[in-house]
Design a protein around this motif. Structure first.
Motif, PDB file in Angstrom:
ATOM      1  N   GLU A  70       0.818  -1.208   0.000  1.00 40.42           N
ATOM      2  CA  GLU A  70       0.000   0.000   0.000  1.00 40.42           C
ATOM      3  C   GLU A  70       0.858   1.266   0.000  1.00 40.42           C
ATOM      4  O   GLU A  70       0.503   2.261  -0.637  1.00 40.42           O
ATOM      5  N   ALA A  71       1.986   1.230   0.673  1.00 45.19           N
ATOM      6  CA  ALA A  71       2.862   2.407   0.744  1.00 45.19           C
ATOM      7  C   ALA A  71       3.445   2.768  -0.620  1.00 45.19           C
ATOM      8  O   ALA A  71       3.796   3.927  -0.861  1.00 45.19           O
ATOM      9  N   LYS A  72       3.521   1.805  -1.527  1.00 44.45           N
ATOM     10  CA  LYS A  72       4.083   2.042  -2.858  1.00 44.45           C
ATOM     11  C   LYS A  72       3.032   2.462  -3.880  1.00 44.45           C
ATOM     12  O   LYS A  72       3.365   2.789  -5.003  1.00 44.45           O
ATOM     13  N   GLU A  73       1.766   2.419  -3.479  1.00 43.84           N
ATOM     14  CA  GLU A  73       0.667   2.706  -4.395  1.00 43.84           C
ATOM     15  C   GLU A  73       0.059   4.074  -4.090  1.00 43.84           C
ATOM     16  O   GLU A  73       0.285   4.638  -3.032  1.00 43.84           O
ATOM     17  N   SER A  74      -0.755   4.543  -5.014  1.00 45.56           N
ATOM     18  CA  SER A  74      -1.513   5.770  -4.743  1.00 45.56           C
ATOM     19  C   SER A  74      -2.567   5.452  -3.686  1.00 45.56           C
ATOM     20  O   SER A  74      -2.955   4.301  -3.499  1.00 45.56           O
ATOM     21  N   LYS A  75      -3.026   6.490  -3.027  1.00 49.85           N
ATOM     22  CA  LYS A  75      -4.040   6.304  -1.988  1.00 49.85           C
ATOM     23  C   LYS A  75      -5.283   5.618  -2.560  1.00 49.85           C
ATOM     24  O   LYS A  75      -5.898   4.782  -1.907  1.00 49.85           O
ATOM     25  N   ALA A  76      -5.636   5.967  -3.787  1.00 50.77           N
ATOM     26  CA  ALA A  76      -6.834   5.401  -4.416  1.00 50.77           C
ATOM     27  C   ALA A  76      -6.673   3.926  -4.772  1.00 50.77           C
ATOM     28  O   ALA A  76      -7.601   3.145  -4.613  1.00 50.77           O
ATOM     29  N   SER A  77      -5.502   3.540  -5.251  1.00 50.71           N
ATOM     30  CA  SER A  77      -5.327   2.153  -5.708  1.00 50.71           C
ATOM     31  C   SER A  77      -4.808   1.208  -4.628  1.00 50.71           C
ATOM     32  O   SER A  77      -4.930  -0.009  -4.760  1.00 50.71           O
ATOM     33  N   ALA A  78      -4.246   1.752  -3.554  1.00 47.07           N
ATOM     34  CA  ALA A  78      -3.605   0.921  -2.525  1.00 47.07           C
ATOM     35  C   ALA A  78      -4.508  -0.185  -1.957  1.00 47.07           C
ATOM     36  O   ALA A  78      -4.077  -1.345  -1.871  1.00 47.07           O
ATOM     37  N   PRO A  79      -5.760   0.112  -1.561  1.00 50.34           N
ATOM     38  CA  PRO A  79      -6.586  -0.956  -0.985  1.00 50.34           C
ATOM     39  C   PRO A  79      -6.833  -2.111  -1.959  1.00 50.34           C
ATOM     40  O   PRO A  79      -6.768  -3.281  -1.573  1.00 50.34           O
ATOM     41  N   ASP A  80      -7.095  -1.785  -3.230  1.00 47.27           N
ATOM     42  CA  ASP A  80      -7.360  -2.838  -4.208  1.00 47.27           C
ATOM     43  C   ASP A  80      -6.120  -3.665  -4.500  1.00 47.27           C
ATOM     44  O   ASP A  80      -6.196  -4.887  -4.625  1.00 47.27           O
ATOM     45  N   VAL A  81      -4.970  -3.003  -4.595  1.00 44.23           N
ATOM     46  CA  VAL A  81      -3.733  -3.711  -4.905  1.00 44.23           C
ATOM     47  C   VAL A  81      -3.348  -4.647  -3.755  1.00 44.23           C
ATOM     48  O   VAL A  81      -2.990  -5.803  -3.977  1.00 44.23           O
ATOM     49  N   SER A  82      -3.445  -4.162  -2.517  1.00 40.75           N
ATOM     50  CA  SER A  82      -3.070  -5.033  -1.400  1.00 40.75           C
ATOM     51  C   SER A  82      -4.108  -6.128  -1.175  1.00 40.75           C
ATOM     52  O   SER A  82      -3.762  -7.250  -0.807  1.00 40.75           O
ATOM     53  N   MET A  83      -5.382  -5.838  -1.418  1.00 41.43           N
ATOM     54  CA  MET A  83      -6.402  -6.888  -1.321  1.00 41.43           C
ATOM     55  C   MET A  83      -6.117  -7.983  -2.343  1.00 41.43           C
ATOM     56  O   MET A  83      -6.195  -9.175  -2.023  1.00 41.43           O
ATOM     57  N   GLN A  84      -5.780  -7.585  -3.552  1.00 43.33           N
ATOM     58  CA  GLN A  84      -5.480  -8.585  -4.584  1.00 43.33           C
ATOM     59  C   GLN A  84      -4.255  -9.399  -4.202  1.00 43.33           C
ATOM     60  O   GLN A  84      -4.221 -10.617  -4.417  1.00 43.33           O
ATOM     61  N   TRP A  85      -3.247  -8.756  -3.616  1.00 44.01           N
ATOM     62  CA  TRP A  85      -2.084  -9.513  -3.151  1.00 44.01           C
ATOM     63  C   TRP A  85      -2.506 -10.550  -2.109  1.00 44.01           C
ATOM     64  O   TRP A  85      -2.077 -11.699  -2.153  1.00 44.01           O
ATOM     65  N   LEU A  86      -3.377 -10.150  -1.178  1.00 43.08           N
ATOM     66  CA  LEU A  86      -3.857 -11.073  -0.150  1.00 43.08           C
ATOM     67  C   LEU A  86      -4.597 -12.247  -0.784  1.00 43.08           C
ATOM     68  O   LEU A  86      -4.360 -13.409  -0.426  1.00 43.08           O
ATOM     69  N   LEU A  87      -5.484 -11.959  -1.724  1.00 42.27           N
ATOM     70  CA  LEU A  87      -6.225 -13.029  -2.388  1.00 42.27           C
ATOM     71  C   LEU A  87      -5.284 -13.956  -3.153  1.00 42.27           C
ATOM     72  O   LEU A  87      -5.453 -15.187  -3.127  1.00 42.27           O
ATOM     73  N   ASP A  88      -4.289 -13.377  -3.828  1.00 42.86           N
ATOM     74  CA  ASP A  88      -3.309 -14.191  -4.550  1.00 42.86           C
ATOM     75  C   ASP A  88      -2.482 -15.040  -3.587  1.00 42.86           C
ATOM     76  O   ASP A  88      -2.184 -16.206  -3.870  1.00 42.86           O
ATOM     77  N   GLU A  89      -2.100 -14.457  -2.447  1.00 44.62           N
ATOM     78  CA  GLU A  89      -1.332 -15.198  -1.445  1.00 44.62           C
ATOM     79  C   GLU A  89      -2.153 -16.366  -0.893  1.00 44.62           C
ATOM     80  O   GLU A  89      -1.632 -17.468  -0.700  1.00 44.62           O
TER      81      GLU A  89
END
Length: 185
Positions: free
Chosen positions: A139-158
């Protein structure tokens, strides 16, 4: 105390093994009911909670992607299980195993959400911390808008890599299964 102190590394507050935190919110996530255990653990009086957004207790260590997953699950009319670190009014923190369910009234109209929280196992907390740390780094590497979706997708992929859903993972970490929760899914 009506507003939390600025984030600090407070002390852990622990629920007793048989304690349950119960809250209810309206459809927008504003608290409409809080039990006494919640008020004691979160260190808020009732008048400082009612009508306030439930995220008043959101701890900064919690990745936003977990909440994005929770809301997507609830919007799909399913219950959500998760391990959550919350913040108290005085800057302390506490961990919970949260179960959040949509509450529907007549004509299947969403009335709000119920949340029942219990103490998670220490091994569950220890297992989830590095996952949440990784999500926060993403999330720290993403924009505020995209951070939740990107980290959620990482969690789902993990979780997919581990061949388990997040819900099953959380329940297994705590020695629970969907069947032992009285669920039919």
């Amino acid at each position: 105390m009506s507003t939390p102190l600025p984030y600090r590394n407070g002390n852990e507050v622990k629920l007793l093994p048989d304690e349950l935190i119960v809250t209810k919110t309206d459809p927008t996530g504003h608290i409409s009911y809080a039990n006494r255990v919640f008020m004691r653990i979160a260190e808020y009086p009732e008048d400082a909670l009612l009508g306030k957004p439930h995220n008043i207790i959101r701890h900064p260590d919690m990745p936003r992607g977990v909440y994005r997953l929770m809301w997507k699950t609830l919007q799909a009319e399913q219950e959500f299980f998760g391990i959550v670190k919350n913040y108290t009014a005085t800057g302390n923190y506490y961990w919970v195993l949260a179960n959040v369910t949509p509450d529907y009234g007549q004509n299947h109209k969403l009335e709000g959400y119920y949340s029942v929280r219990r103490p998670p196992s220490r091994s569950a907390i220890d297992a989830i911390i590095p996952i949440y740390e990784q999500m926060r780094q993403i999330e720290a590497k993403e924009s505020k808008a995209s951070a939740p979706d990107v980290s959620m997708q990482w969690l789902l992929d993990e979780m997919k890599r581990r061949e388990i859903s997040y819900e099953q993972f959380v329940l297994q970490l705590n020695g629970l299964t969907p069947a032992s929760q009285g669920r039919t899914k």
